[in-house]
Design a protein around this motif. Sequence first.
Motif, mmCIF file in Angstrom:
data_model
loop_
_atom_site.group_PDB
_atom_site.id
_atom_site.type_symbol
_atom_site.label_atom_id
_atom_site.label_comp_id
_atom_site.label_asym_id
_atom_site.label_seq_id
_atom_site.Cartn_x
_atom_site.Cartn_y
_atom_site.Cartn_z
ATOM 1 N N UNK A 128 -9.989 3.320 3.461
ATOM 2 C CA UNK A 128 -11.078 3.482 2.494
ATOM 3 C C UNK A 128 -11.789 2.182 2.189
ATOM 4 N N UNK A 129 -11.882 1.296 3.163
ATOM 5 C CA UNK A 129 -12.585 0.040 2.970
ATOM 6 C C UNK A 129 -11.704 -1.101 2.508
ATOM 7 N N UNK A 130 -10.477 -0.828 2.145
ATOM 8 C CA UNK A 130 -9.558 -1.868 1.689
ATOM 9 C C UNK A 130 -8.585 -2.249 2.804
ATOM 10 N N UNK A 131 -8.434 -3.529 3.031
ATOM 11 C CA UNK A 131 -7.533 -4.002 4.081
ATOM 12 C C UNK A 131 -6.078 -3.709 3.707
ATOM 13 N N UNK A 132 -5.308 -3.242 4.687
ATOM 14 C CA UNK A 132 -3.882 -2.979 4.461
ATOM 15 C C UNK A 132 -3.072 -4.156 5.020
ATOM 16 N N UNK A 133 -1.911 -4.369 4.438
ATOM 17 C CA UNK A 133 -1.135 -5.558 4.800
ATOM 18 C C UNK A 133 0.296 -5.242 5.219
ATOM 19 N N UNK A 147 -7.125 8.253 14.307
ATOM 20 C CA UNK A 147 -6.689 8.281 12.903
ATOM 21 C C UNK A 147 -6.795 6.888 12.288
ATOM 22 N N UNK A 148 -6.350 5.886 13.033
ATOM 23 C CA UNK A 148 -6.383 4.517 12.518
ATOM 24 C C UNK A 148 -7.812 4.043 12.309
ATOM 25 N N UNK A 149 -8.703 4.285 13.264
ATOM 26 C CA UNK A 149 -10.081 3.825 13.148
ATOM 27 C C UNK A 149 -10.843 4.591 12.065
ATOM 28 N N UNK A 150 -10.611 5.899 12.020
ATOM 29 C CA UNK A 150 -11.314 6.697 11.008
ATOM 30 C C UNK A 150 -10.829 6.389 9.605
ATOM 31 N N UNK A 151 -9.606 5.901 9.476
ATOM 32 C CA UNK A 151 -9.079 5.573 8.161
ATOM 33 C C UNK A 151 -9.879 4.494 7.461
ATOM 34 N N UNK A 152 -10.544 3.630 8.233
ATOM 35 C CA UNK A 152 -11.333 2.571 7.618
ATOM 36 C C UNK A 152 -12.553 3.113 6.885
ATOM 37 N N UNK A 153 -13.016 4.299 7.282
ATOM 38 C CA UNK A 153 -14.195 4.900 6.662
ATOM 39 C C UNK A 153 -13.826 6.040 5.730
ATOM 40 N N UNK A 178 0.836 -1.209 0.000
ATOM 41 C CA UNK A 178 0.000 0.000 0.000
ATOM 42 C C UNK A 178 0.870 1.258 0.000
ATOM 43 N N UNK A 179 1.623 1.501 -1.068
ATOM 44 C CA UNK A 179 2.542 2.639 -1.100
ATOM 45 C C UNK A 179 1.866 3.997 -0.936
ATOM 46 N N UNK A 180 0.605 4.105 -1.380
ATOM 47 C CA UNK A 180 -0.083 5.388 -1.240
ATOM 48 C C UNK A 180 -0.286 5.757 0.231
ATOM 49 N N UNK A 181 -0.743 4.793 1.011
ATOM 50 C CA UNK A 181 -0.926 5.038 2.449
ATOM 51 C C UNK A 181 0.416 5.301 3.125
ATOM 52 N N UNK A 182 1.442 4.533 2.735
ATOM 53 C CA UNK A 182 2.769 4.736 3.314
ATOM 54 C C UNK A 182 3.284 6.140 3.021
ATOM 55 N N UNK A 183 3.074 6.616 1.796
ATOM 56 C CA UNK A 183 3.528 7.953 1.430
ATOM 57 C C UNK A 183 2.788 9.020 2.220
ATOM 58 N N UNK A 184 1.469 8.861 2.362
ATOM 59 C CA UNK A 184 0.672 9.860 3.080
ATOM 60 C C UNK A 184 1.104 9.961 4.550
ATOM 61 N N UNK A 191 3.716 14.154 14.542
ATOM 62 C CA UNK A 191 4.493 13.039 14.012
ATOM 63 C C UNK A 191 4.233 11.766 14.812
ATOM 64 N N UNK A 192 4.200 11.876 16.129
ATOM 65 C CA UNK A 192 3.974 10.694 16.960
ATOM 66 C C UNK A 192 2.572 10.135 16.757
ATOM 67 N N UNK A 193 1.567 11.022 16.679
ATOM 68 C CA UNK A 193 0.200 10.552 16.437
ATOM 69 C C UNK A 193 0.095 9.881 15.073
ATOM 70 N N UNK A 194 0.748 10.472 14.060
ATOM 71 C CA UNK A 194 0.736 9.853 12.742
ATOM 72 C C UNK A 194 1.398 8.488 12.738
ATOM 73 N N UNK A 195 2.500 8.356 13.468
ATOM 74 C CA UNK A 195 3.192 7.067 13.545
ATOM 75 C C UNK A 195 2.326 6.018 14.233
ATOM 76 N N UNK A 196 1.636 6.417 15.309
ATOM 77 C CA UNK A 196 0.742 5.485 16.001
ATOM 78 C C UNK A 196 -0.423 5.105 15.085
ATOM 79 N N UNK A 197 -0.959 6.109 14.367
ATOM 80 C CA UNK A 197 -2.057 5.827 13.447
ATOM 81 C C UNK A 197 -1.668 4.842 12.364
ATOM 82 N N UNK A 198 -0.479 4.994 11.816
ATOM 83 C CA UNK A 198 -0.020 4.075 10.774
ATOM 84 C C UNK A 198 0.218 2.679 11.343
#
Length: 443
Positions: A96-101, A221-227, A51-57, A82-89
């Motif tokens: 967006x409904x697609x499982x990340x791996x 951030x992590x939970x909201x990312x699913x929607x 999932x390079x797009x998510x990694x880049x964001x 930065x710390x919140x973003x790292x925890x979210x990732x």
Amino acid sequence: MIIQGAPLGMQWRQHHASGHHAQLTQALLIVVTTIVAAVSLLWTVLTGFAEPRAALAFGVLIALGELARIALPGQREVAPIASAGAIGYTFLLTAGGETVHHQAWQVVAVVAMGMVLGELPHITVGRPPRWGDLARRLFIIEILANAFRPLAASLDPRDTHWWPGLGIMALLVVAVWLIDSVIAGAIRAERLRTPLRVAFRDEIRAQIAIGMAIGASGVLIALAGSVMGIAALLVFTAPLLVTQIAFRRFAEIRLTYLQTVRSLSRVTEVGGYVETGHSRRVSRLAHAIGCELAMRESEVLELEYAALMHDIGQLSLRDPIPSGATVLAPPREQRRIAELGAAVIRETGVLDNVAELVRRQCDPYDETTDSPPPLGSRIIKVANAFDDLVGESTDRDRIEAVVQRLRMDSGSEYDPRVVNALARVLERERTDGERTGQFRIVP
């Protein structure tokens, strides 16, 4: 115990400016974190990014967060976004409904690259990062990623029974926050030479508010990312940005207080009432003694303020005391100076505790009384007497005589515990001085 080398005032300036203490905990942390990050980056490059797009964001968000890092009181550096973003990732399960791996290796690699990119502009303009704080932030993500990502395949926020996943996230956030506080406390204890339990308690109090805000934002951030997908980054980092601005203003206010106190303390020097550098030397020595006696960070800060302004009452004198050495003045004159200094400090309306420390700095120590002087006042009394009688002298016999004089007056004039702490501080300076070669305290 006698001192060789640079004048005492110069010794204290060198010691506190450069931090001679070998911080083994911090060095070990930096080495371990760097090795893990390098291995993670190499492995991710060889196997490819999932999932390079998510990694880049997330990488861009982490870089921007590091660029906007802030310094909090107590020489603490944090990067909330930065710390919140790292925890979210780390906690991201779907986008967006697609499982990340992505695996833990990729999390560490993306966070490390984001941190490096965010630090480059600071380094370019001559503001290098505090490597210990940077390593701590990355090390916590390394722990978090390796603890959570193996469980990610069994968790799905789209499932109706998603509460266990949220509970796991919350528990891991609290766990790594406690680990971070322990590490930060160990580094602080090593740097200030204060007990670990005191340093840990100070870290808990200093970081509980912003730590919980960072952790909660990362989970959201992590939970909201699913929607919402990547758009969740913008929505849920905005409140954290407001929180960061508030903390930055708080830090600036604290810094303004300290700068004002330092400026006020120099009035007696400019007016010729005390020797140049006396207040700063007393403050630094008092700080070292306070840490040695396991005082809390808030108490040490008040002690520093009081030590800087302990002689401000001398401005009321018609004829200055020779060399400003209040220890040589009559007891009645000492108390008058302390009372007047406390009255001036109380006019600020926000430093009443500091004023009380200054007011009672001349009280003799009597362990049998119902209301002995506060510990801060007793420390200022010893530090002031030492510097009044030694100043920047390098005469060995004089310094030895001063230490012995304080010991002889212990129990009646000075607190024996404080005098012993002073002796330990000086002895430690001897050891550190011999290792660095800049100055020595010789037994």
